[in-house]
Structure formats: structure tokens, C-alpha cells
Design a protein around this motif. Structure first.
Motif, PDB file in Angstrom:
ATOM      1  N   ARG A  78       1.003  -1.158   0.044  1.00 53.02           N
ATOM      2  CA  ARG A  78      -0.075   0.055   0.127  1.00 53.02           C
ATOM      3  C   ARG A  78       0.780   1.177  -0.024  1.00 53.02           C
ATOM      4  O   ARG A  78       0.494   2.400  -0.821  1.00 53.02           O
ATOM      5  N   ALA A  79       1.872   1.284   0.802  1.00 55.22           N
ATOM      6  CA  ALA A  79       2.975   2.190   0.774  1.00 55.22           C
ATOM      7  C   ALA A  79       3.516   2.521  -0.650  1.00 55.22           C
ATOM      8  O   ALA A  79       3.574   3.543  -0.983  1.00 55.22           O
ATOM      9  N   CYS A  80       3.702   1.458  -1.268  1.00 54.22           N
ATOM     10  CA  CYS A  80       4.385   1.637  -2.463  1.00 54.22           C
ATOM     11  C   CYS A  80       3.342   2.269  -3.463  1.00 54.22           C
ATOM     12  O   CYS A  80       3.739   3.075  -4.361  1.00 54.22           O
ATOM     13  N   LEU A  90       4.838  -1.797  -8.634  1.00 53.88           N
ATOM     14  CA  LEU A  90       4.809  -3.090  -8.291  1.00 53.88           C
ATOM     15  C   LEU A  90       4.921  -4.152  -9.184  1.00 53.88           C
ATOM     16  O   LEU A  90       5.081  -5.436  -8.744  1.00 53.88           O
ATOM     17  N   ASP A  91       4.917  -3.818 -10.576  1.00 57.88           N
ATOM     18  CA  ASP A  91       5.017  -4.897 -11.468  1.00 57.88           C
ATOM     19  C   ASP A  91       6.465  -5.264 -11.465  1.00 57.88           C
ATOM     20  O   ASP A  91       6.973  -6.440 -11.938  1.00 57.88           O
ATOM     21  N   ALA A 103       9.908   2.571   3.254  1.00 56.51           N
ATOM     22  CA  ALA A 103       8.666   3.056   2.663  1.00 56.51           C
ATOM     23  C   ALA A 103       7.672   4.065   3.408  1.00 56.51           C
ATOM     24  O   ALA A 103       7.333   4.977   3.055  1.00 56.51           O
ATOM     25  N   LEU A 104       7.306   3.429   4.692  1.00 55.25           N
ATOM     26  CA  LEU A 104       6.703   3.934   5.379  1.00 55.25           C
ATOM     27  C   LEU A 104       7.291   5.415   5.998  1.00 55.25           C
ATOM     28  O   LEU A 104       6.356   6.362   6.188  1.00 55.25           O
ATOM     29  N   ASP A 105       8.505   5.590   6.351  1.00 50.90           N
ATOM     30  CA  ASP A 105       9.218   6.507   6.787  1.00 50.90           C
ATOM     31  C   ASP A 105       8.835   7.596   5.596  1.00 50.90           C
ATOM     32  O   ASP A 105       8.750   8.860   5.959  1.00 50.90           O
ATOM     33  N   LEU A 151       5.286   1.707  18.201  1.00 48.33           N
ATOM     34  CA  LEU A 151       5.149   0.351  18.048  1.00 48.33           C
ATOM     35  C   LEU A 151       5.701  -0.210  16.848  1.00 48.33           C
ATOM     36  O   LEU A 151       5.399  -1.372  16.379  1.00 48.33           O
ATOM     37  N   HIS A 152       6.246   0.832  15.881  1.00 44.60           N
ATOM     38  CA  HIS A 152       6.728   0.377  14.524  1.00 44.60           C
ATOM     39  C   HIS A 152       5.793  -0.226  13.574  1.00 44.60           C
ATOM     40  O   HIS A 152       5.942  -1.334  13.245  1.00 44.60           O
ATOM     41  N   HIS A 153       4.489   0.260  13.667  1.00 42.68           N
ATOM     42  CA  HIS A 153       3.657  -0.248  12.661  1.00 42.68           C
ATOM     43  C   HIS A 153       2.681   1.093  12.025  1.00 42.68           C
ATOM     44  O   HIS A 153       3.339   2.105  12.026  1.00 42.68           O
ATOM     45  N   CYS A 154       1.994   0.799  10.949  1.00 41.95           N
ATOM     46  CA  CYS A 154       1.603   1.950   9.988  1.00 41.95           C
ATOM     47  C   CYS A 154       0.166   2.181  10.382  1.00 41.95           C
ATOM     48  O   CYS A 154      -0.606   2.546   9.430  1.00 41.95           O
TER      49      CYS A 154
END
Length: 601
Positions: A427-429, A436-437, A454-456, A509-512
Motif C-alpha cells: 500500500r505504501a508503494c 509493483l510490477d 517506505a513508511l518513513d 510500536l513500529h507499525h503503520c
């Protein structure tokens, strides 16, 4: 329509109380205690023959298991226990504990597990030390009705500690060829002093409108192939359904027979298909579908409403399941349950085929969230990729809580390459416009590192704009969800109040979770923070609630780790309160829903 109440006996079948499931379920005995005065045999009385006689306050206990009595030291308790109890020493820890009325303990004489009551509370009546349920089967009437009778079995203990088993007729379901009738042997009552409780009736009542309320059964007493063959439903295979599966989940005989009345080809699925799929489907239907009240014909089509995944217009088990014969053979060899069958069929519908090795890998990964991969990316390759990624992070168990690791001396779980992490990365990409291909983008060498980077990057792009844009909506959302604030057992749950709070939660918590800000603010989902009451400002677990169905979509801790037993128990308690209407008393404290077991005890 024939009235069937007179056909069904209210006398329990012989041998029901000696049936192994009943014996094993009745674990608690009764222990009755009362205060007594005994002569004081102290040293002063022994040495001085002219000393005036003295008495000492003690407690006499009587056990219904061994039938013995003993004098125990007296101890003072609160008013809830009648003001006094007895002191008992734990043989393992050698610590003395105060036992009072209403407690569960062990008999100091024989060691049997007991429920404790003060004699004055028992009076001339009895109290129920333990209770269980059982179901029996019989064939009644000239029309050979198949009758399933539910019994409530109580172990009653009297003031003198005499115990007896009492069997009460609770419910009965009378099955004809095309319809079912329900008989009721209990009703809910209310008393200003006792609150809601169950009253058992002296005769069967036969409601015109009813719903299935017995639920699960671990077995049916008296159910044999011969009895089924003699009934009006000789081919229903109820005995096969009840005995074929050996899982921890209970069986639902009433639901199964209702389904058979509508679709007799369900027996083909049971005998030649994937029986564990049927077992799981019935379990899911009973716990996830709200059954409306039925009339005398029972609205049999209701049984099909939540089971549209099966193809009922055919007799072949493979076609009913949407499989070929070879695929069905593979499923039977690997003992597919509902999760694996759904994964295979839904992946097949997307144009991909899972091999036997892929299905074994899926079973190793486990988790219903594997189904979320379908339509998001190549499923077989994703499963193999996740297994390889997990081999790089097998130094710590992600399902062990951080505080438990500290107690056990094990490493604290770090990042974990599971489906949630992979989907969050994809989702972040997509948001960042990455292709994503490209296989290297979709399946990076180090998923955790790529996920965090990616999230950062995404966080830096979106966070500043969201803080300003969503501030007003967050305030409104917080007022809407304030009714769900709840605290119990050292934990507290509160709604997210701002994008900054989501950001802080994600950083710790290091999640998104910060990516859910707009969905939360716009009411498409609801994000809550679970905190320890001793550390209200420190992120602990993050919960996502579906407000429409009042179900928890996910509840994750550090680096998306799974819930601890304490967090799971807190979630269940909070969810039961929310589903009951989130009621509060005049002081604003949550009013927890009463359990039927507690009301009937």
C-alpha cells in the motif's frame, strides 16, 4: 398442526448422569461452613485446674465430596462473604488464605475442588455447586419424530453437605420431515433482589415463534445409527456429523438438521467432500449470523443465507465445493478446513492455481489474513516469499509479549515478516507511485527494512498535510467514540484523538497505524489505543474496530505482534460491553452484561 409437547418426555433417559461427558464436566463439589464455639484447650487451661472454662470461635466445614467435617480457624471477611470465613493453608506455598462464601477452593480434607457457601445462606434449601448441559436423542410418536432434548444438570448441595444430581428439561427440538418445533422448559425471570435469573417450568411450553438457542454440543446421549435410521430423517447422517470431527469446536446438531431439511445433499458433502469445511461453516454461521425468529415451519431457507459459497444445485461433492475431483482428493489428503478451502477456491477464481506444496506452505504460515493477498498480488509467490523472509527473523517468537520475554529471559520479538507487513508495504508503494510490477520492488530482499523505509518516506510526505486537514474531523470523531472509553483489569482503551497521536503510536510500536488517519477521521473505521493504566501515556496495543458489525478487524502491538492472553481477555470483555449497548451507571461506570451461567448459578 399437531401439538408435540405431550410426546416429549420430561424424564431424563437412564444413564445420562453417568455419561462420561457429564461426569467430566461436573468438577466442583460443595463445601458448607458455619461458626462454632469449642472449648479452649490452651496451656493456661491445662496448668490451672481452677481456671474458668473458656471457648474459642472456630469454623466447622462440611464437604459434599468426602462427607467429612473438620474444625478450621475463624477469619474475618467483608460483608460480601457474610462477615467471616475460615483460614486455609496452601500445601504448596505454605501460605494461609482466607476463604469465604462464594469462593472456589479445594477441600482441606480430601482435596476436591469445591464451591464454598455459608450455612446461613443455604438455609433449608440448597445451592448449585456446579452445572453443565447435555443433549439426548430419541424417536417419538407414530410419525417417528427425531427429538433432540437439552438438559441442565445441576449438582445441588444442602446445608448438611449432602449432594445430589438434578436433571432439568431445558429445551427440546422436534424434527419432522420438513419442519421443526421447539419446546421450552425455562424462561427468564426478574427479581428486585436477585436481578435476572432462569426459572425452570413444570411443563413444556410450545412457542409459535422461536429461534435456535441451545447452541453447541460436544455429543448427544443415545444417538446411534440405528436410532437415526428409525426416525423420519433416516438419511440425515446426524450421528456421522457428531462423531466424525475431533476438534475443540462444538457441533451444532440443530443447525445441521435444519440445513439437511432444506438441502438433503449436505450429506454428500459430509461423507464424500471436505467434512471439516462443513464443520467450520456451521460454526461460523452460528456465531456470525443473527437468526430471526422462526415460525412452525422454521424458515428453513435461513440456513442457506450465510452459506452461499457452496453450490447447492448439484449432488457431486467436488462441484458443491467448486473443485475438480483431483483438487478434492488433494483437499482430503491434506485435511483442508474452511480457511485453506477458501484460500484455494478464491485464488483459483482469480486465475491462479495453488499446488499441494503451496497449500502446505499456507498451512505453515497460518492466519486468516492470508486471504487478503487474493487480488493484491500473486498468491503462490507471496506465500513462498513470506516463508523465506520469516527464516531471517526466527531468532525471536513474535507471538510472545514483550513483558513475557523479560520474565522468561528470551529476546524481545523484533520485526516479523507476515501478511500484514507485506500488504502495508504494498500500500505504501502504491501511494508513493512505485512500480509493483517490478519483482524487485514487490518482493524486496529485506521486507522489514523496505517496509520501514517506505513508511518513513510516506510519513514525511503526508503527515504535515494531514495534521492540518483532519484536525477538526478528529475532534468530532473523538466525541463520537468517547462512549466506548473503557477500563478494566489494569488496561484502558481510548479513541485516537489526532493525527499526531497516530504518528506517535506508529513511531513507538513500529507499525503503520498513522496511515489510517483519514479513514478514521472520515468514519470509515475506528482506531483505539490500548494502554496500561499504570503507563497511560505509553503506547501498548492498537485496535481497529468495525463500527457497523462491532467486530475487531485487528489488534496489534510492537511491530505487529499478536495479542497477549491478557489483552485478548480485555478485548473480549470490552467487545461484549460495546455489543450490549455500552451502558453506564449513574456515576458513568461501565455496566457489564451478565452471563447466563452466572445468572443460573
Amino acid at each position: 398442526m399437531e401439538r408435540v409437547a405431550k410426546l416429549v418426555s420430561r424424564k431424563p433417559p437412564e444413564g445420562l448422569t453417568d455419561w462420561a461427558p457429564v461426569r467430566d464436566a461436573l468438577e466442583l463439589w460443595g463445601l458448607v461452613y458455619e461458626a462454632v464455639w469449642i472449648p479452649d484447650r490452651g496451656l493456661e487451661q491445662i496448668l490451672d485446674e481452677w481456671a474458668p472454662p473458656r471457648k474459642r470461635k472456630m469454623v466447622e466445614i462440611r464437604c459434599s465430596c468426602c462427607g467429612e467435617s473438620r474444625i478450621m480457624p475463624w477469619g474475618k471477611t467483608d460483608e460480601r462473604h457474610g462477615g467471616y470465613g475460615f483460614l486455609q493453608e496452601d500445601k504448596e506455598t505454605c501460605e494461609t488464605a482466607l476463604v469465604g462464601s462464594g469462593d472456589k477452593s479445594v477441600c482441606p480434607i480430601c482435596g476436591a475442588p469445591v464451591r464454598v457457601r455459608r450455612a446461613a445462606e443455604v438455609g433449608n434449601g440448597y445451592f448449585v455447586a456446579d452445572e453443565t448441559r447435555a443433549m439426548s436423542a430419541s424417536v417419538e410418536g407414530l410419525d417417528r419424530y427425531l427429538v433432540l432434548t437439552g438438559w441442565t444438570i445441576q449438582r445441588r448441595v444442602y446445608r448438611n453437605a449432602r449432594a445430589e444430581l438434578t436433571v432439568l428439561p431445558a429445551e427440546a427440538y422436534v424434527f419432522a420431515r420438513e419442519y421443526c418445533r421447539k419446546l421450552m422448559g425455562w424462561r427468564n425471570s426478574y427479581s428486585g433482589n436477585a436481578g435476572y435469573f432462569i426459572t425452570y417450568l413444570r411443563a413444556w411450553s410450545e412457542p409459535e415463534k422461536w429461534h435456535e438457542s441451545w447452541g453447541g454440543a460436544g455429543g448427544i446421549f443415545g444417538l446411534t445409527p440405528q436410532l437415526v435410521a428409525e426416525s423420519c430423517l433416516p438419511n440425515c447422517k446426524l450421528d456421522v456429523y457428531m462423531e466424525m470431527f475431533h476438534s475443540e469446536k462444538p457441533k451444532y446438531p440443530v443447525l445441521y438438521l435444519r440445513l439437511y431439511q432444506c438441502r438433503p445433499n449436505v450429506e454428500n458433502l459430509l461423507l464424500g467432500g471436505l467434512p471439516m469445511v462443513l464443520d467450520d461453516l456451521l460454526y461460523e454461521v452460528y456465531h456470525g449470523y443473527r437468526w430471526p425468529e422462526a415460525n412452525i415451519h422454521g424458515n428453513i431457507s435461513m440456513a442457506l443465507a450465510p452459506m452461499t459459497e457452496l453450490r447447492w444445485n448439484t449432488l457431486a461433492p467436488s462441484r458443491m465445493l467448486g473443485l475438480t475431483r483431483e483438487e478434492l482428493r488433494l483437499g482430503r489428503e491434506q485435511c483442508w478446513g474452511l480457511f485453506l478451502w477458501r484460500l484455494f477456491v478464491r485464488t483459483k477464481a482469480q486465475g491462479e492455481r495453488l499446488t499441494g506444496e503451496d497449500m502446505r506452505n499456507a498451512a505453515l504460515l497460518g492466519g486468516q489474513n492470508l486471504l487478503e493477498l487474493i487480488g493484491q498480488g500473486p498468491v503462490p509467490k507471496s506465500i513462498r516469499y513470506l516463508l523465506k523472509q520469516q527464516e531471517c527473523y526466527d531468532w525471536a517468537d513474535p507471538y510472545v509479549a514483550e513483558e513475557d520475554c523479560e520474565e522468561l529471559g528470551e529476546p524481545v520479538p523484533g520485526a516479523y515478516a507476515d501478511v500484514t507487513t507485506l500488504l502495508d508495504y504494498w500500500r505504501a508503494c502504491q501511494t508513493l507511485g512505485r512500480n509493483l510490477d517490478d519483482a524487485q520492488v514487490r518482493f524486496p530482499r529485506d521486507l522489514i527494512d523496505a517496509h520501514d523505509r517506505a513508511l518513513d518516506q510516506l510519513r514525511k510526505q503526508e503527515n504535515a498535510a494531514k495534521v492540518k486537514t483532519l484536525a477538526g474531523r478528529f475532534r468530532i470523531r473523538r466525541r463520537q467514540l468517547a462512549k466506548y472509553i473503557f477500563e478494566a483489569d489494569g488496561l484502558k482503551i481510548i479513541p485516537a484523538g489526532s493525527q499526531r497521536e497516530l504518528q506517535a503510536e506508529a513511531d513507538t510500536l513500529h507499525h503503520c497505524v498513522w496511515t489510517y488517519g483519514q479513514s478514521h477521521a472520515e468514519g470509515r473505521t475506528a482506531i483505539f489505543f490500548i494502554r496500561r493504566t499504570v503507563e497511560p501515556g505509553k503506547p501498548y496495543y492498537t485496535l481497529e474496530l468495525d463500527e457497523k458489525t462491532l467486530t475487531v478487524r485487528q489488534n496489534r502491538g510492537l511491530r505487529n505482534c499478536a495479542k497477549t492472553a491478557a489483552v485478548q481477555a480485555f478485548e473480549d470483555l470490552w467487545l461484549s460491553w460495546v455489543r450490549a449497548g455500552a451502558r453506564r451507571d449513574e456515576r458513568g461506570r461501565p455496566v457489564l452484561p451478565e452471563k447466563k451461567e452466572a445468572r443460573s448459578a
